[in-house]
Design an enzyme around this catalytic site. Structure first.
Site, PDB file in Angstrom:
ATOM      1  N   HIS A 162       1.976  -9.610 -12.332  1.00 31.83           N
ATOM      2  CA  HIS A 162       1.190 -10.110 -11.198  1.00 31.83           C
ATOM      3  C   HIS A 162       1.915 -11.208 -10.409  1.00 31.83           C
ATOM      4  O   HIS A 162       1.586 -11.461  -9.242  1.00 31.83           O
ATOM      5  CB  HIS A 162      -0.163 -10.636 -11.701  1.00 31.83           C
ATOM      6  N   ASP A 389       0.114   9.386  -0.578  1.00 36.08           N
ATOM      7  CA  ASP A 389       0.416  10.823  -0.630  1.00 36.08           C
ATOM      8  C   ASP A 389       1.926  11.025  -0.777  1.00 36.08           C
ATOM      9  O   ASP A 389       2.686  10.779   0.148  1.00 36.08           O
ATOM     10  CB  ASP A 389      -0.103  11.490   0.646  1.00 36.08           C
TER      11      ASP A 389
END
Length: 446
Positions: A162, A389
């Site tokens: 993180h 995608d």
């Protein structure tokens, strides 16, 4: 596992350099990695997977890392408070890239019904272990695993420390990588980047003393490799809020709290979930008199003065921390009161022009909440991981596994199949999940 290799930017494509950690980044030094998992329905053979898909993913990742080079970096963690931590890129630095194959039931994995999360961990990588040197420690911040489900689909699992990225930054990366992969055979694939990331820490204006304060505090705790332990006592379930359900929920709340004229979908769902989760817990009367907290991340990029560029890559998060008496939250008016409290706290936080003046209070305030009854959320109503995608269409299912390491937490992102809808995932012990599922099935009239 078929193969474990390394993927980095192409030779001589990125200059050797360092990027300092801000106090926003240092907040996460001792936090477990973020674990994301995307499943794609794309029936293909082992041969097509190994000869076409894997090479394209490697090549597109390599090119994407030119623009997102901190993901290839080592995080340098000095032993001395006089030296500050930094992300360091040297020529040849790269990320771990694992290729695997699974006979697990793909259709079962992508369902929304309750399931143990344990087997999902087979499809996400672990970050490499920390390297210890005499005066410092080094560790890598990013790893990828690609898994073939023969004849059914592909899974892409990612582990990210993180410190290198918050959710908006991660979304920018995964969008760029998937776009690069989809258009890798085009000569103009660089044009697929909507905007290149900004790493310049000076775009965030704040007193630099905050960095020293957070760094000295971080050194008080041992640095450990923190891959979440397997959550064998947990159940994960995805709950979908369609646009019509959200509209109904908002109308229900506004009918009881007319002052909430501009009620956001996030506030409505957050109030509904917070009250429902709290009702799912058994508690004695003493606990009912205690405060319950809800930890909500707030992206400060557009809210600082001057605003931080939207394409700033790193961490730029604060938080809102609504609190209520537990007995009020579980009462008949719990959802309505929660909506009021959440809306007021978020409004106060995002409109606070002097928010950075309270930075030294952030960690103590959060630590206090974590010792009480608390609920947290990862992601946001703007997060759209399904839009990534790679050339195989939308992801069939996305999972943010990091919440399995939290006591009580939910993830939130845009829904896959419903325009304007939102998707919430919970990870809870089975008895609490059963209780919450009963609450959810009753709907807003329950």
């Amino acid at each position: 596992v078929i193969e474990t290799c390394r993927v980095g930017p192409p030779p001589d494509s990125v200059a050797e350099q360092s990027v300092p950690l801000t106090f926003f980044d240092m907040t996460w030094l001792h936090f477990h990695p973020m674990l994301q998992l995307l499943f794609y329905e794309f029936p293909c053979s082992k041969q097509h997977f190994s000869e076409s898909i894997v090479p394209k993913l490697k090549q597109s990742l390599s090119k994407t890392l030119i623009h997102f080079f901190p993901l290839s970096c080592n995080l340098i963690y000095p032993s001395s408070p006089e030296k500050m931590p930094e992300f360091r890129y040297l020529s040849g630095d790269s990320v771990s890239f694992t290729i695997a194959e699974s006979s697990d039931d793909f259709d079962d994995l992508v369902g929304n019904r309750p399931e143990s999360p344990v087997r999902l961990y087979n499809f996400v990588p672990k970050l490499p272990p920390i390297v210890e040197e005499s005066d410092r420690k080094l560790f890598q911040v990013f790893a990828v695993q690609v898994t073939l489900f023969p004849g059914r689909g592909v899974g892409i699992g990612i582990a990210t420390h993180h410190t290198v990225s918050d959710a908006p930054s991660f979304l920018a990366f995964i969008t760029a990588w998937s776009s690069m992969s989809k258009h890798i055979e085009n000569e103009d694939e660089d044009e697929e980047f909507k905007s290149l990331p900004v790493f310049d820490r000076s775009v965030i204006k704040y007193p630099t003393k905050f960095d020293s304060i957070y760094w000295r505090n971080a050194l008080k705790f041992p640095l450990q490799s923190r891959h979440p332990s397997l959550p064998t006592d947990r159940i994960r379930t995805t709950f979908v809020f369609t646009q019509s359900k959200i509209k109904k929920l908002k109308g229900w709340i506004q009918s009881r709290v007319p002052s909430l004229v501009h009620l956001s979908s996030f506030v409505a769902i957050a109030a509904y979930m917070w009250a429902g989760i709290t009702k799912s817990f058994t508690a004695d009367e003493d606990q009912d008199n205690e405060d319950a907290f809800f930890l909500i991340p707030v992206d400060l990029r557009p809210r600082l003065d001057p605003p931080v560029p939207e394409n700033y890559f790193g961490n730029c998060l604060s938080y809102a921390l609504p609190r209520m008496r537990r007995r009020e939250l579980v009462g008949e008016k719990g959802v309505f009161l929660a909506a009021e409290v959440i809306a007021a706290e978020i409004k106060k936080r995002i409109n606070d022009k002097r928010i950075l003046e309270t930075v030294e209070k952030w960690s103590p305030e959060i630590r206090k909440a974590l010792q009480k009854s608390y609920f947290s959320v990862a992601g946001s109503s703007k997060l759209d991981l399904y839009g990534a995608d790679f050339g195989w269409g939308k992801a069939r299912k996305q999972e943010i596994l990091s919440i399995d390491g939290e006591k009580y937490a939910m993830t939130l992102c845009k829904a896959r199949d419903f325009e304007g809808g939102l998707e919430v995932c919970l990870s809870l012990p089975k008895d609490k999940m059963d209780a919450f599922a009963a609450y959810f099935s009753l709907g807003i009239n329950g």
